[in-house]
Design a protein around this motif. Structure first.
Motif, PDB file in Angstrom:
ATOM      1  N   GLY A 402      34.278 -25.641  -7.606  1.00  0.00           N
ATOM      2  CA  GLY A 402      33.270 -26.536  -7.030  1.00  0.00           C
ATOM      3  C   GLY A 402      32.379 -27.068  -8.132  1.00  0.00           C
ATOM      4  O   GLY A 402      32.081 -26.338  -9.095  1.00  0.00           O
ATOM      5  N   GLY A 403      31.963 -28.311  -8.006  1.00  0.00           N
ATOM      6  CA  GLY A 403      31.260 -29.009  -9.077  1.00  0.00           C
ATOM      7  C   GLY A 403      30.118 -28.239  -9.700  1.00  0.00           C
ATOM      8  O   GLY A 403      30.022 -28.144 -10.921  1.00  0.00           O
ATOM      9  N   VAL A 404      29.251 -27.659  -8.887  1.00  0.00           N
ATOM     10  CA  VAL A 404      28.064 -27.008  -9.436  1.00  0.00           C
ATOM     11  C   VAL A 404      28.432 -25.820 -10.326  1.00  0.00           C
ATOM     12  O   VAL A 404      27.703 -25.478 -11.255  1.00  0.00           O
ATOM     13  N   LEU A 405      29.600 -25.222 -10.063  1.00  0.00           N
ATOM     14  CA  LEU A 405      30.047 -24.080 -10.859  1.00  0.00           C
ATOM     15  C   LEU A 405      30.989 -24.532 -11.975  1.00  0.00           C
ATOM     16  O   LEU A 405      30.822 -24.170 -13.132  1.00  0.00           O
ATOM     17  N   SER A 406      31.974 -25.347 -11.586  1.00  0.00           N
ATOM     18  CA  SER A 406      33.003 -25.745 -12.547  1.00  0.00           C
ATOM     19  C   SER A 406      32.444 -26.647 -13.640  1.00  0.00           C
ATOM     20  O   SER A 406      32.878 -26.581 -14.783  1.00  0.00           O
ATOM     21  N   ALA A 407      31.513 -27.520 -13.280  1.00  0.00           N
ATOM     22  CA  ALA A 407      31.001 -28.490 -14.253  1.00  0.00           C
ATOM     23  C   ALA A 407      29.660 -28.058 -14.837  1.00  0.00           C
ATOM     24  O   ALA A 407      28.973 -28.868 -15.467  1.00  0.00           O
ATOM     25  N   ALA A 408      29.294 -26.799 -14.638  1.00  0.00           N
ATOM     26  CA  ALA A 408      28.013 -26.329 -15.187  1.00  0.00           C
ATOM     27  C   ALA A 408      28.003 -26.542 -16.702  1.00  0.00           C
ATOM     28  O   ALA A 408      29.009 -26.287 -17.369  1.00  0.00           O
ATOM     29  N   PRO A 409      26.889 -27.020 -17.254  1.00  0.00           N
ATOM     30  CA  PRO A 409      26.863 -27.311 -18.691  1.00  0.00           C
ATOM     31  C   PRO A 409      27.133 -26.085 -19.554  1.00  0.00           C
ATOM     32  O   PRO A 409      27.686 -26.203 -20.633  1.00  0.00           O
ATOM     33  N   GLN A 410      26.717 -24.914 -19.090  1.00  0.00           N
ATOM     34  CA  GLN A 410      27.086 -23.677 -19.789  1.00  0.00           C
ATOM     35  C   GLN A 410      27.708 -22.736 -18.763  1.00  0.00           C
ATOM     36  O   GLN A 410      27.205 -22.639 -17.641  1.00  0.00           O
ATOM     37  N   PRO A 411      28.786 -22.042 -19.151  1.00  0.00           N
ATOM     38  CA  PRO A 411      29.437 -21.149 -18.181  1.00  0.00           C
ATOM     39  C   PRO A 411      28.509 -20.040 -17.700  1.00  0.00           C
ATOM     40  O   PRO A 411      28.644 -19.531 -16.583  1.00  0.00           O
ATOM     41  N   GLN A 412      27.526 -19.674 -18.547  1.00  0.00           N
ATOM     42  CA  GLN A 412      26.585 -18.623 -18.146  1.00  0.00           C
ATOM     43  C   GLN A 412      25.828 -19.017 -16.882  1.00  0.00           C
ATOM     44  O   GLN A 412      25.487 -18.170 -16.050  1.00  0.00           O
ATOM     45  N   ARG A 413      25.541 -20.307 -16.762  1.00  0.00           N
ATOM     46  CA  ARG A 413      24.797 -20.780 -15.584  1.00  0.00           C
ATOM     47  C   ARG A 413      25.618 -20.521 -14.327  1.00  0.00           C
ATOM     48  O   ARG A 413      25.091 -20.075 -13.299  1.00  0.00           O
ATOM     49  N   ALA A 414      26.915 -20.837 -14.419  1.00  0.00           N
ATOM     50  CA  ALA A 414      27.794 -20.631 -13.257  1.00  0.00           C
ATOM     51  C   ALA A 414      27.838 -19.150 -12.893  1.00  0.00           C
ATOM     52  O   ALA A 414      27.773 -18.777 -11.717  1.00  0.00           O
ATOM     53  N   LEU A 415      27.917 -18.291 -13.922  1.00  0.00           N
ATOM     54  CA  LEU A 415      28.006 -16.850 -13.661  1.00  0.00           C
ATOM     55  C   LEU A 415      26.730 -16.346 -12.972  1.00  0.00           C
ATOM     56  O   LEU A 415      26.794 -15.597 -11.988  1.00  0.00           O
ATOM     57  N   LEU A 416      25.581 -16.777 -13.465  1.00  0.00           N
ATOM     58  CA  LEU A 416      24.321 -16.324 -12.851  1.00  0.00           C
ATOM     59  C   LEU A 416      24.209 -16.801 -11.406  1.00  0.00           C
ATOM     60  O   LEU A 416      23.748 -16.066 -10.529  1.00  0.00           O
ATOM     61  N   THR A 417      24.637 -18.050 -11.165  1.00  0.00           N
ATOM     62  CA  THR A 417      24.598 -18.579  -9.784  1.00  0.00           C
ATOM     63  C   THR A 417      25.449 -17.704  -8.874  1.00  0.00           C
ATOM     64  O   THR A 417      25.034 -17.338  -7.767  1.00  0.00           O
TER      65      THR A 417
END
Lengths: 584, 364
Positions: A402-417
């Motif tokens: 999903g965009g908010v996770l897959s396209a996160a500017p840093q993968p760390q952001r996706a992991l924290l979400t």
């Protein structure tokens, strides 16, 4: 895994979402299939274009520009590939756009035929608007009123084992015949009958004159048997016709794919099962796709064979309409938002929810908007957590797209979400579908499974992290020791540390490497092996390595926005990668 | 072999926001389900006139004739005195049998229409219909009839599109409630002089405004922005509410505010139905003018062109109106790290911005 390909065709996979249309090109590179390029365009199912094909054309033009390959000729897509290497050999497609279909289920018993009927449409983009059973206590008037008020696109009529009960099914046929007197011809739903096969001719004879009727093998041939697949195929065929009538361009895409156009949720689930076999063949898994209109989740336990596929109309865009008047959702957004004001004028985070609901395809332009997108994702994932009771158990594998996770500017952001919203615990391998190709790969598996096998092991599907998240009973103050951890890298190199309550940190373990993790928890602390029990596990490398989330479960964000932002910044810092990690 | 025969569409089409002093509007007024159209092409309509209708709900009675007569279904069917589609009055005989010297009968409990009788001799009687009705929404004429869905209403005049509406319809004289387009409206700003008017204000953060508006029989409210706290009250308001620009303390765009505040006292129609993302129709405000020849047609969307005025959709950066500098989108990283297809836009302030095409609306 095979080392060489049997077929070397060039494949194009189209994914038509509510917000974006993507075109993925897969080809063989040095004997292995790889994702060559992704073309992307805004979806055009809605106004102003209102033609799904326009978005596909623009995505293909983008794909041509990015790949430098010639795919489109004067008369459209070049197929099969020419001698000079232009075009593609086969096209597949998935779609997750448009409003859900309204489905009425008519069955005999809620726990048997009705439950099977629910499974026929599970994961599809449907809204089950009404259910009728043999135990329905409503008067005939009330039943007709309910049926009329539900405005179904499709009635899924089930019930009776083969050569078994007929009366309840006949009563539902009578009910539908009553409704014929009130429904004009062009407003009548399709009927899919997947009940007692002895009634096939009766259903056709009595309903066929008034409705579009399709017959499928019984979903419950006997009390102990369930046969979902044929009814699901028939349902998909009906759904395709209904969507094609509703959304111009889809029929053209169906022809372009030579019938290999399916629902993104089904394809996503197929890939999720494959990835689960790779990463957690004997564990619990959850895969979720947070789109603009829908949120699809598939979860299960490989030990018991249980698996559930579910799609909710809760996407991060069009799907926010579902929460418009749900105070609990707004409370969750307020609780997670790391900002108090949207702008200098003093707008509040909750205003963002409404803005996003009406501008579902717009992107966050600045840092505040990006924080708000992730806040909405946390709030939506929190709703998912409440729906999936399996998350009370340790989770072994998590696949997210999903965009908010897959396209996160840093993968760390996706992991924290993901960690904040879902709060998995135990030892979990987390994989984010950065290329957003999971659904495309899922449908491609029908055509050539080698593509999936080989692409699944490539960079776009590299695991993000292995997360160790303990939970415990009783109180441990922040900083108190909870467990001792050791990581053996296999070359006499070893890291040791004590896990302390409240912390979040990581040890690097680069993709392709392996190590052994050994965890000795204190009494009352459970790292997934049971309270106080030692955990020893082989770990595969990932982008972030091993992340220790020792914030506790459940973990609640701070009550002040400023403190939430500070905590987020601190966690992000703890997850940053270092240049020397390439050697570890 | 090639697949597909359509021409490629160059460049992305973006939705338009129409804010026009002289506009020719053709607005589709459509039922949610097929029904019947009640007007003909060329017919002049006022905004509140019903143009199409379809049954929303029928009130039904099922009468088990066999049980009521105490006979078998076959006998009951023979005893029927009515047929499908017959209209009946209360007390009319529906079925009757003779048993020796006595008669047994079933009479209509209410006025209605017989819809049919099934094999078990159960009679379905429709005793009422609730209609779903579509009104013209604008003062104009019927440009086209779309059987059996509805009509296209054509109107000419000043026209402003919004982004949010509370679903109501209203008309009345326009009256500014705030002197500036960036000022909030409070409940205290509404006085007796506002009875029966359509108020125009910068934005609303105070839910009591809706309550006060209802007390004053306000006909409508046009706002630049509305906060989350006011939305529930606005949805329940007995008057039409249209929001033009955003959620929160968002001022009304300059063009709309100038147009609306300069029309004080003129009658406006507020068609506050929600923005339909599928069809592209937005809530709108229409100030009718006599037939004008220079009126430009309202569009739902068009291709991006250099020099076009655009509005940048962003909840954090208020009032971003500018001009497109580059028509061909390119892939680029935004300052927050996201990668997007973007074009360059020059703001009124002269500042040059790189904006994702997904965030652009064309201003007309």
């Amino acid at each position: 895994m095979p080392s060489s390909v049997v077929e070397t065709d060039v494949y194009l996979a189209l994914d038509i979402g509510s917000a974006f249309t993507r075109a993925f090109l897969f080809d063989s590179v040095e004997g292995q299939y790889r994702l060559i390029a992704i073309g992307q365009a805004l979806s055009t199912v809605t106004a102003p274009a209102r033609d799904a094909l326009v978005g596909v054309e623009q995505a293909l033009l983008d794909l041509q520009t990015l790949s430098g390959l010639h795919l489109l000729g004067e008369e459209g897509l070049i197929m099969p590939t020419s001698a000079t290497g232009e075009g593609v050999d086969a096209v597949v497609g998935t779609l997750s756009c448009g409003r859900p279909l309204r489905v009425v289920i008519m069955g005999v018993l809620p726990q048997l035929s009705v439950a099977s009927a629910r499974r026929v449409v599970a994961g599809a983009y449907v809204d089950i608007v009404e259910v009728f059973t043999a135990t329905d206590a409503a008067t005939p008037e009330e039943q007709i009123q309910r049926l009329m008020a539900s405005y179904p696109d499709l009635v899924l009529l089930v019930g009776g084992t083969d050569k078994g009960a007929q009366r309840a099914v006949t009563a539902h046929i009578d009910l539908l015949l009553w409704a014929v007197r009130l429904w004009p011809l062009d407003q009548r739903p399709w009927i899919l009958f997947a009940g007692n096969e002895a009634l096939h001719s009766t259903v056709q004879k009595r309903l066929g004159a008034h409705f579009e009727v399709r017959l499928a093998p019984n979903v419950r041939p006997s009390l102990v048997e369930e046969n979902i697949a044929p009814a699901r195929e028939a349902f998909l065929e009906i759904a395709r016709v209904l969507w094609a009538a509703r959304y111009p361009g889809l029929e053209d895409i169906h022809l372009m794919t030579q019938g290999r156009l399916t629902l993104s949720s089904y394809s996503f689930a197929r890939l999720a099962r494959y990835m689960q076999r790779l990463y957690a063949p004997r564990g619990r898994f959850l895969a979720l796709d947070l789109g603009a209109a829908y949120l699809t989740a598939v979860w299960g336990d490989a030990n018991t064979g249980d698996e559930t596929l579910q799609t909710w109309p809760w996407g991060l865009g069009f799907g926010l309409a579902a929460w418009e008047e749900q105070p609990a959702f707004f409370a969750a957004v307020s609780a997670w938002a790391p900002i108090a004001n949207l702008n200098a004028k003093g707008g509040v985070p909750l205003d963002y929810v409404h803005w996003k609901r009406w501008y579902p395809t717009a992107l966050p332009l600045d840092k505040i908007s990006l924080h708000m997108e992730e806040t909405l994702a946390r709030a939506l994932l929190q709703q998912v957590r409440a729906k999936i009771s399996m998350l009370a158990e340790p989770l072994d594998f998590l696949l997210a797209a999903g965009g908010v996770l897959s396209a996160a500017p840093q993968p760390q952001r996706a992991l924290l979400t993901l960690l904040d919203g879902l709060q998995p615990w135990g030892l979990t391998t987390v994989l984010v579908d950065y290329a957003q190709m999971a659904a495309a790969l899922g449908v491609l598996a029908e055509l050539n499974e080698y593509v999936v096998v080989q692409v699944a092991g490539s960079a776009p599907l590299t695991p993000l992290a292995t997360v160790l998240a303990p939970r415990w009973q009783g109180r441990f103050a922040d900083g108190e020791p909870l467990a001792d951890v050791r990581l053996h890298y296999g070359n006499d190199e070893e890291l040791q540390q004590t896990l302390t309550a409240g912390a979040l940190w990581r040890w690097p373990l680069a993709p392709g490497r392996r190590a052994t993790l050994l965890v000795h928890p204190r009494r009352g602390v459970d790292v997934g092996a049971g309270p106080g029990r030692v955990l020893r596990r082989e770990i595969v490398g990932s982008l972030l390595g091993i992340v220790f989330d020792v914030r506790g479960r459940p973990w609640h964000p701070a009550s002040e926005a400023k403190a939430r932002l500070q905590a987020w910044q601190q966690f992000m810092k703890a997850l940053q990668t270092q240049p020397q990690e390439q050697t570890l | 072999m090639t697949q597909g025969t359509r021409e490629l569409t160059p460049g992305p089409a973006r939705p338009t926001v129409n804010i026009m002093p002289l506009a020719r509007v053709e607005r589709e007024r459509r039922l949610p389900r097929p029904g019947r159209v009640k007007v003909v092409e060329g017919h002049e309509v006022t905004f509140s006139e019903v143009v199409a209708e379809t049954p929303r709900r029928a009130r039904l009675l099922v009468l088990d004739i066999a049980r009521l007569l105490g006979v078998s279904p076959e006998q009951a069917r023979k005893a029927l005195r009515v047929r499908a589609r017959d209209r009946v009055e209360k007390g009319d005989i529906l079925a009757e049998i003779r048993r020796g010297l006595r008669r047994r009968k079933v009479t209509a409990p209410q006025r209605g229409r017989v819809l049919g009788v099934d094999a078990r001799a159960r009679l379905l009687l429709r005793v009422g219909i609730e209609w779903e009705r579509v009104r013209a929404g604008l003062n104009g004429l019927i440009a086209r009839v779309i059987e059996p869905w509805g009509v296209v209403v054509r109107a000419e005049g000043s026209y402003v599109e919004g982004i949010w509406g509370n679903g109501a319809l209203g008309a009345g004289p326009l009256r500014p409630l705030t002197a500036r387009r960036s000022s909030p409206v409070d409940a205290e700003d509404l006085g007796l002089e506002h009875r029966g008017v359509i108020g125009v204000a910068g934005f609303c953060l105070d839910p009591k405004v809706m309550e006060r508006g209802a007390e004053l029989s306000l006909r409508g409210l046009i706002l630049g922005g509305i906060s989350h706290d006011c939305l529930t009250a606005a949805r329940q308001a007995p008057f039409a509410v249209v929001v033009t620009d955003g959620f929160g303390p968002v001022p009304m765009n300059e063009e709309a505010f100038r147009l609306l505040s300069s029309a004080e006292g003129r009658n406006a129609v507020l068609l506050a139905e929600p923005w339909d993302l599928q069809w592209g129709t937005r809530p709108c405000i229409m100030l009718n003018l006599p037939r004008v020849t220079q009126a430009e047609r309202v569009l739902f969307g068009e291709a991006l062109l250099v020099g076009q005025r655009v509005r940048i959709a962003s909840p954090t950066q208020i009032e971003q109106i500018g001009t497109v500098l580059s028509p061909q989108p390119r892939w680029e990283h935004l300052p927050n790290g996201l990668r997007a297809q973007v074009v360059d836009v020059r703001l009124r302030s002269g500042q040059r911005l790189t904006v994702p095409i997904a965030n652009i609306e064309i201003l007309r």
